[in-house]
Design a protein around this motif. Structure first.
Motif, PDB file in Angstrom:
ATOM      1  N   SER A  75       0.815  -1.212   0.000  1.00 33.09           N
ATOM      2  CA  SER A  75       0.000   0.000   0.000  1.00 33.09           C
ATOM      3  C   SER A  75       0.849   1.262   0.000  1.00 33.09           C
ATOM      4  O   SER A  75       0.335   2.337  -0.292  1.00 33.09           O
ATOM      5  CB  SER A  75      -0.897   0.041   1.229  1.00 33.09           C
ATOM      6  OG  SER A  75      -1.731  -1.056   1.208  1.00 33.09           O
ATOM      7  N   THR A  79      -0.063   5.134  -1.440  1.00 29.82           N
ATOM      8  CA  THR A  79      -0.251   6.363  -0.670  1.00 29.82           C
ATOM      9  C   THR A  79       0.360   7.563  -1.402  1.00 29.82           C
ATOM     10  O   THR A  79      -0.108   8.681  -1.238  1.00 29.82           O
ATOM     11  CB  THR A  79       0.380   6.279   0.730  1.00 29.82           C
ATOM     12  OG1 THR A  79       1.781   6.094   0.577  1.00 29.82           O
ATOM     13  CG2 THR A  79      -0.198   5.164   1.541  1.00 29.82           C
ATOM     14  N   LEU A  82      -2.234   9.519  -3.262  1.00 27.81           N
ATOM     15  CA  LEU A  82      -3.349  10.196  -2.603  1.00 27.81           C
ATOM     16  C   LEU A  82      -3.276  11.679  -2.914  1.00 27.81           C
ATOM     17  O   LEU A  82      -3.999  12.203  -3.736  1.00 27.81           O
ATOM     18  CB  LEU A  82      -3.269   9.991  -1.090  1.00 27.81           C
ATOM     19  CG  LEU A  82      -3.675   8.629  -0.576  1.00 27.81           C
ATOM     20  CD1 LEU A  82      -3.339   8.521   0.898  1.00 27.81           C
ATOM     21  CD2 LEU A  82      -5.153   8.409  -0.782  1.00 27.81           C
ATOM     22  N   ASN A  90       2.671  11.736   2.846  1.00 31.73           N
ATOM     23  CA  ASN A  90       1.732  10.614   2.852  1.00 31.73           C
ATOM     24  C   ASN A  90       2.420   9.346   3.331  1.00 31.73           C
ATOM     25  O   ASN A  90       1.877   8.600   4.140  1.00 31.73           O
ATOM     26  CB  ASN A  90       1.182  10.357   1.453  1.00 31.73           C
ATOM     27  CG  ASN A  90       0.396  11.525   0.925  1.00 31.73           C
ATOM     28  OD1 ASN A  90       0.059  12.431   1.663  1.00 31.73           O
ATOM     29  ND2 ASN A  90       0.110  11.507  -0.352  1.00 31.73           N
ATOM     30  N   ASN A  91       3.620   9.117   2.795  1.00 30.99           N
ATOM     31  CA  ASN A  91       4.404   7.957   3.227  1.00 30.99           C
ATOM     32  C   ASN A  91       4.613   7.987   4.729  1.00 30.99           C
ATOM     33  O   ASN A  91       4.460   6.990   5.414  1.00 30.99           O
ATOM     34  CB  ASN A  91       5.803   7.993   2.586  1.00 30.99           C
ATOM     35  CG  ASN A  91       5.791   7.590   1.125  1.00 30.99           C
ATOM     36  OD1 ASN A  91       6.805   7.569   0.489  1.00 30.99           O
ATOM     37  ND2 ASN A  91       4.620   7.285   0.580  1.00 30.99           N
ATOM     38  N   TYR A  94       1.490   7.084   6.805  1.00 31.75           N
ATOM     39  CA  TYR A  94       1.178   5.653   6.780  1.00 31.75           C
ATOM     40  C   TYR A  94       2.199   4.880   7.597  1.00 31.75           C
ATOM     41  O   TYR A  94       1.846   4.015   8.407  1.00 31.75           O
ATOM     42  CB  TYR A  94       1.144   5.175   5.325  1.00 31.75           C
ATOM     43  CG  TYR A  94       0.851   3.711   5.172  1.00 31.75           C
ATOM     44  CD1 TYR A  94      -0.126   3.091   5.946  1.00 31.75           C
ATOM     45  CD2 TYR A  94       1.554   2.931   4.258  1.00 31.75           C
ATOM     46  CE1 TYR A  94      -0.388   1.754   5.809  1.00 31.75           C
ATOM     47  CE2 TYR A  94       1.283   1.587   4.108  1.00 31.75           C
ATOM     48  CZ  TYR A  94       0.323   0.996   4.895  1.00 31.75           C
ATOM     49  OH  TYR A  94       0.068  -0.333   4.757  1.00 31.75           O
ATOM     50  N   PHE A 330      -4.020   7.878   9.373  1.00 31.59           N
ATOM     51  CA  PHE A 330      -4.261   6.526   8.894  1.00 31.59           C
ATOM     52  C   PHE A 330      -4.766   5.701  10.065  1.00 31.59           C
ATOM     53  O   PHE A 330      -4.191   5.741  11.149  1.00 31.59           O
ATOM     54  CB  PHE A 330      -2.978   5.902   8.340  1.00 31.59           C
ATOM     55  CG  PHE A 330      -2.668   6.331   6.935  1.00 31.59           C
ATOM     56  CD1 PHE A 330      -2.994   5.544   5.858  1.00 31.59           C
ATOM     57  CD2 PHE A 330      -2.061   7.552   6.702  1.00 31.59           C
ATOM     58  CE1 PHE A 330      -2.719   5.950   4.571  1.00 31.59           C
ATOM     59  CE2 PHE A 330      -1.779   7.960   5.418  1.00 31.59           C
ATOM     60  CZ  PHE A 330      -2.114   7.153   4.342  1.00 31.59           C
ATOM     61  N   VAL A 345      -7.935   6.009   5.374  1.00 33.53           N
ATOM     62  CA  VAL A 345      -7.204   7.261   5.253  1.00 33.53           C
ATOM     63  C   VAL A 345      -8.128   8.371   5.706  1.00 33.53           C
ATOM     64  O   VAL A 345      -9.273   8.448   5.258  1.00 33.53           O
ATOM     65  CB  VAL A 345      -6.807   7.534   3.795  1.00 33.53           C
ATOM     66  CG1 VAL A 345      -5.896   8.721   3.724  1.00 33.53           C
ATOM     67  CG2 VAL A 345      -6.181   6.325   3.171  1.00 33.53           C
ATOM     68  N   GLU A 381      -6.749  12.752  -3.264  1.00 33.80           N
ATOM     69  CA  GLU A 381      -6.939  12.458  -1.857  1.00 33.80           C
ATOM     70  C   GLU A 381      -8.407  12.558  -1.463  1.00 33.80           C
ATOM     71  O   GLU A 381      -8.899  11.802  -0.632  1.00 33.80           O
ATOM     72  CB  GLU A 381      -6.114  13.449  -1.038  1.00 33.80           C
ATOM     73  CG  GLU A 381      -6.121  13.194   0.428  1.00 33.80           C
ATOM     74  CD  GLU A 381      -5.264  14.218   1.134  1.00 33.80           C
ATOM     75  OE1 GLU A 381      -4.083  13.943   1.313  1.00 33.80           O
ATOM     76  OE2 GLU A 381      -5.761  15.293   1.471  1.00 33.80           O
ATOM     77  N   ARG A 384     -10.014   9.382  -3.222  1.00 34.77           N
ATOM     78  CA  ARG A 384      -9.305   8.148  -2.903  1.00 34.77           C
ATOM     79  C   ARG A 384      -9.734   6.969  -3.777  1.00 34.77           C
ATOM     80  O   ARG A 384     -10.420   6.074  -3.374  1.00 34.77           O
ATOM     81  CB  ARG A 384      -9.485   7.765  -1.432  1.00 34.77           C
ATOM     82  CG  ARG A 384      -8.620   8.606  -0.550  1.00 34.77           C
ATOM     83  CD  ARG A 384      -9.149   8.608   0.835  1.00 34.77           C
ATOM     84  NE  ARG A 384     -10.440   9.218   0.823  1.00 34.77           N
ATOM     85  CZ  ARG A 384     -11.502   8.780   1.471  1.00 34.77           C
ATOM     86  NH1 ARG A 384     -11.431   7.725   2.198  1.00 34.77           N
ATOM     87  NH2 ARG A 384     -12.635   9.411   1.412  1.00 34.77           N
TER      88      ARG A 384
END
Ligand code: SF4
Ligand code: SF4
Lengths: 384, 207, 222
Positions: A75, A79, A82, A90-91, A94, A330, A345, A381, A384
């Motif tokens: 996943s 991300t 997004l 984003n990384n 998560y 998350f 998310v 985002e 999604r």
């Protein structure tokens, strides 16, 4: 529990003369200044907006379902997609949630790399957001091109680091994927030294501009109590004067080691949002100036973390960070298998749009796109 | 004064405009494809398969373990594992892929296949001019199109390749050392056996 | 910041008769949750917002828990007549049995609350509030918490869209991401997607089976 308290958080009802004929306009599904595919169903009484309903889902791909069918690691590249302006943050969000879920530790060096990449992301996001806002105001090109010129330099640095400009897929659970390439820190330092000049230039171009003031001041005003109740976060919230920055509140990562301020607005209008983005860029530069010389040597990944066969124990965790667009969270539930049982998310872009209707009602139709632009969203985002 | 802000802004753009004639730094446009920026070393596009030696098919490092197929997030790798074993470039019998396709119209260049491959057999390419008008034929790369020599890998990602080569070399030496040690041990054992036999025989002979 | 346990006892004191219980979270994150009965949810939510200071609802989402079979060890005690030392006596005996039963599934709405008023606190855990529907099929109603936290407005619409929880009292409960004519709820665990894909030429495993079935259904075309 008074009913008045309940009602006050709803959008105002706009009185319309019964004789007037309303004009229904579907703004989109492309126009709203190409932040992505988005539509607003607007009803107009002359120039005045009396009803506005955002319509979502044109870019919906059920990211959450895809994530629940694959492994945790698989996943991570999704991300990136997004908010495709800010893949690094984003990384991080998560990775943070998974680290909470599985109890992983992040080595010191990786924490510094995360802060550096996240602040660079914030700078390029805010610069582009200002550029897009001006584009929507009719300043075609120039501010946006100035912003993109700087953004390009930052993206080049990301490419050197991760191999990709926008879809970085760089962070891992318990650290980062690869160590910094040789000379990278020097190049970042050089860029950071130049950045204040860029922000000055942006300000000289825009801050005192009478047209910007006329169009932005007092337009799209958001009240702080409504902003809090509607879960608005990020620049949008702080422009109303509410002091809430997840970096300061949660102390995630190593943000408590750096001295930086949280700029606050006063009026909650478009101009404040613009101003706040400029100020936040300056604060990000300050964080970078502190972080770059301090970065220690050492490992970049928790030895417990492994690419294959990652199975956290059953449980759940909610992890959140201050992404450039607001609070990105998350929520993960593990049932002990290799795939998350629930993967959610919390998209700041979507939730910040909750009050779009409230801000636009009663305003001129020409201001709607401007107000929309000042929220700073990315449809990847939202849907999604 | 009204208009002062606008004038200030115009002065800024004028400075940039005039500056673009004299300063390289302000002139950021590159006229691709005539002009190209230097390639950034870590750039990644789509995966390719590394082979050693001369013959691409014989030298493929891939042993068809299918880990990458399983881990690829959008599932764009397609592998058919061989039923027989074939000697690889060092002569060890290994499984090999009879089919190895990557659909690069689906691949999202995430590099996860590279990360999970235990044999350093798949790496990221930097070739990006792959446009074609044939959606299904042109964008599915089979193992012949995917196979590229190790020297190519060394050329596009020198630092990474050096690290991988070093690691592989070390492993190879370890293996060789092990094999040598095993051979020596066997030889020593044989010698010892022979000696024991001789010793057992010798008194007799003396007697 | 109060822990979930403290908040639970506070709630029970302040709102007598309210049905709230604690849901423990065994992961290292230690984010425990309060499970509140649907009938009391609004009362509890208003209390949390106005008295306990949770003025900010960060995240609202759904979770689908399928019907499942649980095997439980049940201890039963019974009295048996037994011969002890030649004398017949009544003795208590415990036997263990494994009982299997179907636990009916439910849909769950989860809210993550924080406080903006209280500012930074340490450790900063969210206050997790959960509500459960009676089952997954026909009794999927829950009270909407949008009147309490407006931020739940779009998120509850999304839950309604993707999970099918019907929120009573929501001011505008429509699908958010799927189109209005769409009928199923795609995030449910047992959702079967319609066979209307254009399959890629490199499917494998599960997808390959479906692609083959699809091609067979299309009469070998494609
Ligand atoms: S490329 Fe690597 S991971 Fe993929 S099948 Fe070949 S050896 Fe296995
Ligand atoms: S780069 Fe990513 S998407 Fe492409 S083949 Fe490898 S794992 Fe699959």
């Amino acid at each position: 529990m008074s009913t008045s308290a309940i009602r006050s958080y709803l959008p105002p009802v706009i009185e319309v003369d019964a004789e007037n004929e309303l004009l229904e306009v579907a703004m989109g599904p492309h126009h709203p200044s190409t932040h992505g595919v988005f539509r607003m169903d607007v009803a107009l009484d002359g120039e005045r907006v009396v009803r506005l309903k955002p319509v979502f889902g044109y870019l919906h791909r059920n990211h959450e379902k895809i994530a629940e069918k694959t492994t945790y690691l698989a996943s991570m590249p999704y991300t990136d997609r997004l908010d495709y302006f800010c893949s690094m943050t984003n990384n991080w969000a998560y990775a943070l949630a998974v680290e909470k879920l599985a109890g992983l530790e992040v080595p010191e060096r990786a924490e510094y790399i995360r802060v550096i990449t996240a602040e660079l992301t914030r700078i390029q996001n805010h610069a582009s957001a200002i550029g897009f806002l001006m584009q929507e105001m009719g300043a075609s090109g120039t501010p946006l091109m100035y912003a993109f010129r700087e953004r390009e330099k930052i993206l080049d640095l990301f490419e050197e680091l991760s191999g990709s400009r926008m879809m970085c897929n760089y962070m891992r659970f318990g650290g980062c994927r690869v160590d910094l390439p040789e000379g990278w820190l020097d190049r970042v330092s050089r860029l950071v030294a130049e950045l204040p000049r860029f922000v000055d230039e942006m300000e000289a171009l825009l801050t005192g501009n009478e047209i910007l003031m006329a169009r932005a001041q007092g337009v799209g005003v958001l009240k702080p109590d409504l902003a809090v109740n509607a879960g608005v976060t990020g620049v949008m919230l702080r422009a109303t004067g509410v002091n809430y920055d997840v970096r300061k509140v949660d102390h995630y990562g190593i943000y408590d080691r750096f001295a930086f301020r949280v700029p606050l607005g006063d009026h909650g209008d478009i101009y404040d949002r613009y101003m706040l983005r400029v100020l936040e860029m300056r604060e990000s530069i300050r964080i970078l100036e502190q972080a770059l010389p301090q970065i220690p040597a050492g490992p970049i990944l928790d030895p417990k973390s492994k690419p294959r066969g990652f199975r956290p124990k059953p449980g759940e965790a909610y992890g959140r960070i201050e992404a450039p667009k607001g609070e990105l969270g998350f929520y993960l539930i593990s049932d002990g298998s290799g795939n998350p049982y629930r993967y959610r998310v919390r998209p700041p872009s979507l939730i910040n749009l909750t009050i779009l209707e409230d801000m636009c009602l009663g305003q001129n139709v020409a201001d709607v796109v401007l107000i929309f632009g000042s929220v700073d969203i990315v449809l990847g985002e939202v849907d999604r | 004064m009204l208009g002062e802000g606008i004038l200030k802004g115009l002065a800024e753009t004028a400075k940039n405009f005039a500056g673009s004639f004299v300063s390289e730094e302000r002139l950021t446009t590159v006229e691709y494809p005539e002009q190209r920026l230097p390639q950034i070393e870590n750039t990644r596009d789509f995966p390719f398969l590394v082979y050693d030696g001369e013959d691409p098919m014989a030298g493929l490092r891939c042993v068809s373990c299918q880990i990458c197929e399983k881990e690829c997030p959008p599932k764009c790798i397609y592998i058919v594992k061989s039923t027989d074993k074939k000697p690889d470039y060092v002569g060890k019998a290994q499984f090999y892929p009879t089919r190895f396709d990557i659909d690069i119209s689906v691949c999202m260049s995430c590099q996860i296949c590279v990360e999970v491959c235990p044999f350093d057999a798949i790496k990221m390419d930097t070739e990006f001019e792959l446009s074609t008008s044939d959606r299904f034929g042109g964008l599915i790369l089979d193992k012949h199109k995917l196979a590229k020599p190790n020297s190519y890998y060394q050329k596009i990602h020198p630092t990474e390749a050096a690290e991988v080569d070093g690691r592989l070399e070390e492993e190879k030496q370890k293996l060789e050392a092990k094999a040598k040690a095993a051979a020596e041990a066997a030889a020593a054992k044989a010698a010892a056996d022979a000696a024991a036999k001789n010793a057992a025989v010798a008194p007799e002979g003396q007697a | 910041m109060k822990t979930a346990e403290e908040l639970l006892s506070e709630l029970q004191k302040a709102l007598p008769g309210v049905q709230v219980s604690l849901v423990l979270n065994p992961s290292p994150s230690a984010q425990h949750a309060l499970l509140v009965a649907a009938a009391d949810a609004l009362r509890v939510a208003f209390y949390l917002r106005d008295e306990a200071g949770y003025d900010y609802c960060s995240n609202a989402t759904g979770v689908d828990w399928l019907d499942r079979e649980v095997a439980e060890k049940v201890r039963t005690t019974r009295t048996v007549k037994k011969d002890v030392d030649g004398v017949e006596q009544e003795v208590e005996e415990t036997i263990e049995q494994t009982v299997k039963r179907m636990e009916s599934g439910y849909l769950e709405a989860v809210y993550h609350l924080y406080s903006m008023k209280m500012g930074p606190t340490d450790p900063h855990l969210p206050m997790v509030l959960r509500m459960r529907t009676e089952n997954r099929t026909d009794r999927t109603e829950l009270p909407s918490l949008t009147p309490v936290w407006r931020s739940a407005e779009f998120q509850e619409r999304e839950i309604f869209d993707l999970y099918g929880i019907v929120f009573r009292g929501h001011r505008d409960l429509r699908r958010l991401l799927m189109w209005d004519e769409f009928e199923d709820h795609p995030m449910r665990r047992d959702y079967v997607d319609p066979d209307d894909y254009e399959y890629e030429p490199t499917p494998h495993d599960e997808v390959l089976k479906r692609a083959e079935a699809h091609r067979a259904a299309q009469g070998g075309a494609q």
